[in-house]
Design a protein around this motif. Sequence first.
Motif, short mmCIF file in Angstrom:
data_model
loop_
_atom_site.label_atom_id
_atom_site.label_comp_id
_atom_site.label_asym_id
_atom_site.label_seq_id
_atom_site.Cartn_x
_atom_site.Cartn_y
_atom_site.Cartn_z
N ARG A 1 0.98 -1.21 -0.07
CA ARG A 1 0.01 -0.02 -0.11
C ARG A 1 0.82 1.12 0.09
O ARG A 1 2.08 1.28 0.61
CB ARG A 1 -0.99 -0.03 1.36
CG ARG A 1 -1.77 1.28 1.35
CD ARG A 1 -2.88 1.19 2.27
NE ARG A 1 -3.99 0.27 1.88
CZ ARG A 1 -4.86 -0.14 2.62
NH1 ARG A 1 -5.00 -0.03 3.98
NH2 ARG A 1 -5.69 -1.06 2.07
N ASP A 2 0.48 2.37 -0.82
CA ASP A 2 1.05 3.47 -0.99
C ASP A 2 2.42 3.39 -1.32
O ASP A 2 3.27 4.19 -0.91
CB ASP A 2 1.17 4.34 0.70
CG ASP A 2 -0.48 4.45 1.11
OD1 ASP A 2 -1.19 4.90 0.10
OD2 ASP A 2 -0.59 4.57 2.19
N GLY A 3 2.85 2.34 -1.99
CA GLY A 3 4.36 2.31 -2.61
C GLY A 3 5.12 1.43 -1.66
O GLY A 3 6.49 1.39 -1.66
N TYR A 4 4.72 0.87 -0.54
CA TYR A 4 5.64 0.22 0.42
C TYR A 4 4.86 -1.29 0.83
O TYR A 4 3.65 -1.27 0.44
CB TYR A 4 5.55 1.03 1.89
CG TYR A 4 6.09 2.47 1.59
CD1 TYR A 4 7.58 2.45 1.64
CD2 TYR A 4 5.37 3.40 1.15
CE1 TYR A 4 8.19 3.74 1.37
CE2 TYR A 4 6.04 4.64 1.18
CZ TYR A 4 7.40 5.02 1.28
OH TYR A 4 8.00 6.17 1.06
N ILE A 5 5.86 -1.94 1.21
CA ILE A 5 5.13 -3.25 1.99
C ILE A 5 5.18 -3.26 3.29
O ILE A 5 6.08 -2.89 3.91
CB ILE A 5 6.25 -4.43 1.46
CG1 ILE A 5 6.43 -4.72 -0.05
CG2 ILE A 5 5.88 -5.73 2.21
CD1 ILE A 5 5.04 -5.10 -0.69
N TRP A 6 4.11 -3.35 3.75
CA TRP A 6 3.78 -3.33 5.40
C TRP A 6 3.85 -4.89 5.82
O TRP A 6 2.90 -5.38 5.43
CB TRP A 6 2.27 -2.64 5.66
CG TRP A 6 2.44 -1.20 4.88
CD1 TRP A 6 2.11 -1.00 3.85
CD2 TRP A 6 2.75 0.04 5.68
NE1 TRP A 6 2.36 0.46 3.33
CE2 TRP A 6 2.56 1.02 4.71
CE3 TRP A 6 3.00 0.30 6.86
CZ2 TRP A 6 2.84 2.27 5.13
CZ3 TRP A 6 3.29 1.50 7.01
CH2 TRP A 6 3.07 2.58 6.36
N GLY A 7 4.44 -4.90 7.06
CA GLY A 7 4.42 -6.19 7.78
C GLY A 7 3.52 -5.63 9.06
O GLY A 7 3.24 -4.46 9.42
N ARG A 8 3.22 -6.59 9.86
CA ARG A 8 2.52 -6.42 11.22
C ARG A 8 3.04 -7.58 12.21
O ARG A 8 3.90 -8.59 12.09
CB ARG A 8 1.16 -6.71 11.03
CG ARG A 8 0.76 -8.22 10.79
CD ARG A 8 -0.94 -8.41 10.66
NE ARG A 8 -1.13 -9.72 10.74
CZ ARG A 8 -2.35 -10.30 10.28
NH1 ARG A 8 -3.44 -9.33 10.12
NH2 ARG A 8 -2.55 -11.48 10.38
N TYR A 9 2.62 -6.77 13.48
CA TYR A 9 2.94 -7.78 14.58
C TYR A 9 1.90 -7.27 15.45
O TYR A 9 1.23 -6.33 15.45
CB TYR A 9 4.32 -7.57 15.33
CG TYR A 9 4.53 -6.00 15.94
CD1 TYR A 9 4.32 -5.90 17.10
CD2 TYR A 9 4.89 -5.17 15.14
CE1 TYR A 9 4.46 -4.52 17.58
CE2 TYR A 9 5.10 -3.65 15.62
CZ TYR A 9 4.78 -3.68 16.86
OH TYR A 9 5.05 -2.29 17.33
#
Length: 270
Positions: free
Chosen positions: A232-240
């Motif tokens: 999203r928005d040009g980035y890869i987002w990870g989560r925790y």
Amino acid sequence: MAKLFVICGHGAGDPGADGGGYTEAERVRALGARIKALGGSEVELGDTSRNWYRDGGISRLETSAPVVELHMDASGVPGAHGAHVIIKSGFEPDKYDRALADRLSAMMPGRAEKIVHHSELANVNRAARRGINYRLVENGFIDSDVDLAYFNSHVDDIARVYLEVFGITASSAPVEPEAGASGSGSTGFEGGTYRCTVGTLNVRDAPGLSGSVVASYHKGQTVVLDSWYKSRDGYIWGRYTGSTSGKLRYVAVGRATGKPETDDYLVRVG
């Protein structure tokens, strides 16, 4: 052939101005990524890992396309806000300068002058010496709560202004792929322990630049991400999952290039 060449200001260790938990270098790269994503082959995005001011890249740039260098302003003066366009002193603004100034200042008003002339800025002078059709655009003030909030919630709208001004038809926003538990996808993203490689990396309550900043990691710190990701928005987002809050938290792992990169903000170490 590209109709627009985009340069993102600062970078390569130079954060530029800051405000609201953001840096200028990161914000303009987010905008540059969306201009490229929506403009496709008609937009050429200059190497975002470089600092085009420090390495004098414009002195070696070979392009026949108009050039825009993206920045955000800062003043430290309460209430200062508004977008504007900078061109070389002695030059008359062309149709691109006037259109950008009118459109962007309507979105982020506040500057007394929408087009400003400068003679001391290195890239302005370099471009002028080489006959490059160039302008530097301050996309609002990063230290203005008003401008920053607008920028963050209207990145695609701002990107489309650039495309329309230069005669480029914007595509629909790309479909944002989302991985499930396996984390499989074109990015090659894997869950595990990641080390922060940048000075400050914001943690958000939602994946994407519109998510509120709730915490931050600093260079050398580690975080354990699960195998979910979103582009999203040009980035890869990870989560925790936050150990105290029990809530899902999201961080930008790096630019959405289709594969892990050496300059990612988080690098897998285990």
